[in-house]
Every structure is written in C-alpha cells, then in structure tokens.
Design an enzyme around this catalytic site. Structure first.
Site, mmCIF file in Angstrom:
data_model
loop_
_atom_site.group_PDB
_atom_site.id
_atom_site.type_symbol
_atom_site.label_atom_id
_atom_site.label_comp_id
_atom_site.label_asym_id
_atom_site.label_seq_id
_atom_site.Cartn_x
_atom_site.Cartn_y
_atom_site.Cartn_z
ATOM 1 N N ASP A 198 0.222 -7.088 6.956
ATOM 2 C CA ASP A 198 1.273 -6.113 6.658
ATOM 3 C C ASP A 198 2.578 -6.469 7.371
ATOM 4 O O ASP A 198 3.672 -6.250 6.841
ATOM 5 C CB ASP A 198 0.862 -4.716 7.131
ATOM 6 N N GLU A 239 -8.160 -4.453 -2.956
ATOM 7 C CA GLU A 239 -9.470 -4.460 -2.308
ATOM 8 C C GLU A 239 -10.526 -3.681 -3.084
ATOM 9 O O GLU A 239 -11.668 -3.575 -2.625
ATOM 10 C CB GLU A 239 -9.339 -3.921 -0.889
ATOM 11 N N LYS A 249 -6.285 -0.731 -6.324
ATOM 12 C CA LYS A 249 -5.905 0.003 -5.119
ATOM 13 C C LYS A 249 -4.419 -0.150 -4.809
ATOM 14 O O LYS A 249 -3.753 0.786 -4.392
ATOM 15 C CB LYS A 249 -6.741 -0.495 -3.934
#
Length: 776
Positions: free
Chosen positions: A358, A488, A601
């Site tokens: 991230d 994911e 997702k």
C-alpha cells in the site's frame, strides 16, 4: 453504513454516547504524531466494550503463527505493532464510587477531533448513584513539536453535591494485544519508579528486546487555585500511579494536567533511557499544557498549509478529505527512514501495523506532492535497506542468482504474512516497489537515485520475474502460474493480467535504468556489475524475450483484458443483483463461495490501467471500466480511489463523485463495517489521489505538471497546493477558470487541458475551464 458523525468542515463531532459504536469512535478519534499514537480510549475507567491501543513507532513483536510455519518457506511469525503502556489513564472516584460510563447514566456527551489545531476534546455529564451529577471535560494531544510526548487536560466538576474526589493518574504496562495468537502478553517489566507527582515505567518486549520508557508528570489544581495536594504514590507489577484526594465542592472545577513521554531504545541507548525520559518530562512540564497546545496548533497550521484541500459547496466532502489528510499527517512524517506506514497506522492492531505494498502504490503520490522529496526518498530507502532480506525471502522459495521478492508484510524486511495465498502468490507487490521508484524519479527528476540505490532493487526484482514465469509449449508463450492478484477474492489463479503486466514493465524499466546508469556513471555501473555478478547481455536478452512473448488473457469479443484465465467461466452476476443483506461478502459468505464468484474485492485489471494509462486509449479504458466496475464490491479500502480516478478521467461524474465519497468517508461512515479495529490509513492517501489525480487530473509528463480538471456539480470550487521540484503551486478549479498561483520564486511551466502556461515566481495565470472526457 453508520451515519452518526456530525458534518463539519474542520471537526469530527460525536454527540451522545452510544456504547455500540464506541470502538468505531475509538478508531475515528485517534491521535498521533509519527512517533506514537493513541486510540480514543477514555482516560477514566471504562468497563464496557473497548479496544485499548497505545502504539510506539518501530516497536514490534514476532507472534508465532498458529498454522503453516512447518512448511518450507512459510513465515514462522506475524510481526505485530504492540499495544504499549497505557499513558492516558486518570481514574476518578467520587466518594466510594468509581466513575465509569459503562455503569452510570450518561446525560450529556460529546467528542470532538479538532483537526485544524490537532487535539481531541471530550466532555460529558454523568449521573452517579443518589442522583449525583459530575461534569468532565478533557483535551489531549500527541505533540508534533515534541514528538515523543503527549499532554492531557482533564477537569472534574461536582454539579449538585460536595464530596471527596480521588484522582489517580497512572501508567499501566500490564497490557496485551487483542490479536495475540496465543493470548500471551508481549511485555516484561524492567524498571519502575515514582517521584514527586511523577512516575515512570520501563517495559521490554519479549524476543525482540525493545525497551520503552513511559513516564508521567502531573499537577492537580482546584478552583481556588490550590495545587499542592499531597499525592500518595503506589505501584504493582507493570503499574505505577499516584492517588490525590481533593474535597470536591459543588460547582467548583478540579483540573488535572498530565504530561507523558514515550521513549524507545530504537532512539536512545538503554542505559540513558530513563534519564532522557525524565529530561523530556521536565522540559514539557515547564512549558505547560497551554503553551504546548499553542505550539501544536502552530505546527498543524504549517502542515495544513502544505497539504490541505479546500472544497467549497460540499461540507461532507470537505470533512472527508480533511479527515484523511489529518490522519496521514499524524501517521508518518518521513523524518526516520527506519519507519514506514502501516495500513492501520497508530489506530489499531489489524494487519499487524506492518508495511504492505500500500505504501508504494498509494502513499507515495501524497507525500511526493505535499512534503519535501526526502520524505518519499526515505520510504524508498526503507526498501533499499531491506534488499538483502528480499533476496533471502526469494531464496527460501527456491529462487537464485540474487532474485528479490519483497515481503507482503514486514517490519524488518523479512516476510511475516501467514496466509499462503498471500505470502507465496500475491507477488505483484514487487511491481509496486519498482513503480514507486519510477514514480519518485518521474516526479522529482532525481535520476541519481537510480545510480545510488534504485538500480540494485530493480535488477533484483527483474531477476525474480524471470524465474517466476515459465515457457508454455502449448501456448508457445511465457505464462505466470499460481498467483493472487490485487483482487484477493481470487486465489491461486493462472495468468493474472495485472501481475503479468507489471512484471513485464519491471523488466523493461530495469533495462532502461541500466542504460541510464551505464551512460551517466560508468564507474558506478562497473561497480554494480561486479557487486551483483551481472551478466548484462545474457540477463537483459532473457528479460526482453519474456517481454516480447508474454501471454496476456483477454476477450477479443468483449474488448477487455481478462483478470485471469477462466474469469469468463464464472457466472456473470453483477453487484446490483446482490441482496444487500449479504454484504459485505467477506462477513456473510463462505470463502469457497467467494472464490467461485465473479465478484472483485478491489481494482485489479483497473489497477494496471491506472498505473499505465498512457498505454491505452480512452475507448479501451472505458470498456474495461464498464466491464469490471459493476462486478466490484469494493470491500477493500484500496478500491474506491482507483475507480474514482478512472471515472473522472472518463468524465463519469456520478460514479467519480460516488467513489470519492466512499473513499473519503470510508471510516467516518463505517462503509465496510470494519472501522472498529482501526482506520484505513493507506487508503486515505488514495482519497487524496481521488481529488488531485482524479478531479484535478494531475499528471507528470515530460518533466512538467499537467492538469485536466473535472469539477463535480456539487462543488463550487476546489483548490490545493502542490510541491513540485522546488516550487509551490496553488491550483484552484472553478466553473469558469483554473487559476495557477506560484507561491515560490521558481518559475514553472504548467499545462492545463494540454495548453502550456508559464507561471513566474510569485505570479498567477488563469486558464479557461473546458473539460473534455478522456484527455487526462
């Protein structure tokens, strides 16, 4: 979705106490300063549902995993940021009754996060037994001026009675992590001591041996100015406190000022830790709470000057972006290259508080534009210093010749994620780290970073990708088997389009970087060739062959890139057809059902299109966006921002604005029903991107800033500052004009809707506002 936070442009306000949302509020109202952080737990005793959290940067524990560690290559532990000593504690007893909002009647309650000045305020009136009412008012902050310290002002006023008020400031090191795998406590006590209205506690982590000294000094003053009340020190294992008895008088306020320092052996030799803690306490206590708060507000004013985004005409949108910027500035300052940014920052334990991809994919753009280049450079150097560990991580999985696989989760460079489908398969994280190097150099122009640090990392990553693909004689192409992409909700897939795309790009960029260093610094290049045992011709030829012969799944009929092989075999149900009662899927469906579904997702193919948008025309971007977005449930905090940026580029105002609100108010409104365990700090950087790269359309091309703005209908204007190559540019977008104000002496060439404008130092130019979808 919750909706109990009041809308205010500069404040986060909760009115009324609802214990059912208390843990959510504890996350939302968290405070920090880059060195330490604190959830919004109460100072006084609270026996209701709570998640206690005080965190010290860089301090962690390797909690042994429950499953999988016996398998080759599987991490034996999950590194966790630790719940450290509770420094905020001030227990209150009225007569013989303990003040506890879980057991008394709460008649009035408010909690306010003052983002402009950087402090948390709370006030309430509680009714105790016999109808006795007491009023409490508190303010506290983690100082960004003295960044290892915090300060608390706490007042108690008996409203309709007089009685003895017993005040107990304390430091409690007998804490544990809620997510401990084996319910063990991670701290041992090393030392404790009490002095004149002061106390300190030294705790040491098991296994890792970090020492943290938490010290306090305090004063208690009554309404008549008396402040020399005798205090009775007392202690027990892992706990130090003072007890002060005051004759509480009806209508008269009693005030407590508590000063705290958290010093770590990361920053001080163990043998001087206590002395340094005491010096720090004496220094801040001499300043006093009021002066510290004035300094705090002044320091925050500078931060806001650098990073604020001003939105006019939409208070909810304004509150959302400021909340995100506030939390980012509380989490990371860039002053220490040993530190990084955890997905929850200093607001909770989930994800271990460790470093994920991230940082490189979402946080780097924010810090590039709002802080000096050294801040982002330190984020990159953090990874450079972990290169040897990345090579070790790859070697554990069978890779050779200096191939580097950066960890999915880490504190020290070693992989510590304990889900196999992530640890072994979510390898696209390597690409994010390479992309961050590219992004930094593109933005700053600092190509020497390649010579000094970057090229070594890029070669290690390229070597990994070479070994990770294999030749398919059936396809007569290279394939990438057994991976997990950014989505994911798909595990162990073949030929994830995003992973294969970024792998090839990494090898392309490594070849380009080698050429630059070879031409610009031949001596350094020869040194690297020797150090890395680089066979340039053989290795680059292999990389080029993979790039030229890589298999990428796509549907010619639909005109879209396929997320992975077999994606169209799934039942093509859309999100709009889901029963809302079944959302979020990760809390309502079995994992098996999720894996077999079409639902996504977070951005996956669209993540790649966002990174490499210059490769694709508008029609291609639109086809892929219109195909994948209706299948995306956005149950990752990292998803809405990418969709907001692409929707803005396509001129899709409705969806761009919807995704912006979702990302900016993700935690404030608890969209995904998961704010109680901490905020989504890294996605907050994506919120900033949604405005600056999305609505403002900012890009860096040919060493210049380009803007192609898009003003949402609900906004009358928005503006922000950008730090770019030594200049500070203010950009203001209105209905008729885009105004560029150069707030520095350095001239800039800035393009607006592809037209160049010279903005002299101290000068201002106006460009006509004329958005065209797809020209970002």
């Amino acid at each position: 979705m919750k909706n109990y936070i009041k809308v205010d442009e500069w404040k986060i306000i909760e009115e009324g106490f609802d214990p059912h949302v208390n843990k959510i509020s504890e996350s939302i109202f968290s405070i920090g300063n880059g060195r330490m952080g604190q959830r919004a737990n109460f100072e006084e005793k609270y026996t209701g549902e709570t998640l206690q959290g005080n965190y010290v940067a860089g301090v962690y524990y390797p909690d042994k995993t429950r499953v999988g560690w016996w398998k080759n290559g599987y991490p034996e532990y999950f590194a966790k940021v630790l719940n450290a000593a509770n420094w905020i504690g001030i227990d209150i007893r009225i007569g013989n009754e303990t003040l506890d909002l879980n057991t008394c009647k709460v008649k009035e309650f408010s909690r306010i996060l003052h983002m402009k000045e950087g402090y948390l305020e709370r006030s309430f009136i509680a009714e105790l037994s016999g109808g006795r009412e007491v009023k409490v008012h508190s303010r506290r902050f983690c100082s960004i001026v003295d960044d290892e310290t915090g300060a608390i002002f706490y007042s108690v006023t008996p409203l309709n009675f007089s009685d003895v008020v017993t005040i107990t400031p304390f430091v409690d090191g007998d804490v544990k992590n809620a997510d401990s795998n084996y319910d063990e406590k991670f701290w041992d006590e090393v030392h404790q001591e009490t002095g004149d209205k002061s106390a300190l506690l030294v705790m040491r982590t098991k296994k890792t041996g970090f020492n943290v000294c938490t010290g306090m000094m305090f004063s208690v003053v009554s309404a008549d100015g008396q402040g020399d009340y005798p205090s009775q020190p007392f202690s027990r294992n892992k706990y130090v406190a003072h007890e002060v008895e005051v004759n509480g008088v009806e209508g008269k306020e009693i005030t407590v000022r508590k000063y705290v320092a958290n010093l770590s052996s990361e920053n001080y030799p163990v043998e001087i830790l206590r002395d340094e803690c005491q010096k720090t306490l004496r220094r801040i206590a001499a300043k006093g709470f009021d002066k510290m708060l004035v300094e705090q507000a002044a320091a925050w004013a500078l931060k806001w000057q650098e990073s604020d985004i001003v939105i006019e005409g939409d208070a909810a949108a304004q509150q959302g972006i400021r909340f995100n910027i506030f939390q980012l500035n509380q989490t990371y300052t860039g002053e220490d290259a040993r530190l990084n940014i955890g997905p929850k920052g200093f607001t909770g334990e989930k994800y271990g508080g460790s470093t994920y991809w991230d940082t490189e994919a979402y946080c780097v753009p924010f810090y590039l534009a709002t802080a000096p280049p050294d801040v982002t450079r330190n984020l990159l150097i953090y990874r450079y210093k972990h290169l040897e560990k990345a090579i070790e991580n790859a070697a554990k999985l069978g890779f050779t010749n200096g191939a580097a696989l950066y960890p999915m989760v880490t504190m020290n460079g070693e992989e510590c994620h304990n889900e196999w489908e992530i640890t072994f398969e979510e390898i696209h994280r390597n690409g994010a780290i390479a992309y961050a190097i590219f992004n930094y150099i593109r933005y700053t122009g600092d190509k020497e970073y390649l010579t000094d640090y970057g090229l070594e990392v890029l070669i290690g990553i390229a070597r990994f990708w070479r070994q990770r693909v294999n030749w398919s004689s059936d396809r007569n192409q290279y394939v990438m088997l057994g991976v997990t992409g950014p989505n994911e909700y798909e595990n162990n897939v073949n030929n994830n389009w995003y992973t294969s795309t970024i792998a090839c790009w990494c090898m392309e960029y490594a070849i380009e970087a080698m050429g630059y260093v070879r031409e610009s610094n031949a001596e350094k290049y020869r040194s690297l060739v020797s150090k890395l045992h680089l066979n340039e011709h053989e290795e680059t030829s292999a990389w080029k062959h993979i790039i030229d012969n890589m298999y990428f799944p796509e549907s010619k009929e639909l005109g879209v890139f396929l997320q992975q092989d077999g994606y169209l075999d799934k039942e093509q149900t859309l999100v709009k057809d889901l029963n809302e009662a079944e959302r979020p899927l990760n809390q309502k469906w079995s994992w098996d059902r999720i894996l077999r579904s079409v639902f996504i997702k977070q951005a996956d193919v669209l993540q790649g299109i966002y990174f490499f948008e210059e490769r694709y025309d508008e029609a291609t971007i639109r086809r892929n966006f219109d195909f994948y977005e209706p299948r995306t449930v956005h149950e990752s905090s990292l998803s809405p921002c990418v969709h907001a940026i692409l929707a803005a580029k396509l001129g899709d105002e409705q969806r761009a604005y919807e995704f912006y609100l979702r990302t900016s108010r993700l935690d404030l409104d608890d969209y995904n029903n998961d704010t109680e365990d901490g905020l989504h700090i890294t996605s907050m950087a994506g919120t900033w991107m949604s405005v600056v790269e999305g609505f403002a359309g900012m890009r860096v091309r040919n060493d210049a800033l380009h803007f192609n703005p898009f003003l949402p209908a609900k906004w009358s204007s928005f503006s922000f500052n950008i730090l770019f190559r030594g200049a500070i540019l203010n950009v203001r977008i209105e209905r008729e004009y885009v105004t560029l104000s150069n707030q520095s002496e350095k001239p800039l060439t800035v393009c607006v809707f592809d037209k160049p404008y010279e903005v002299n130092g101290g000068g201002e130019v106006r460009a006509e506002y004329k958005p065209v979808a797809g020209n970002v």
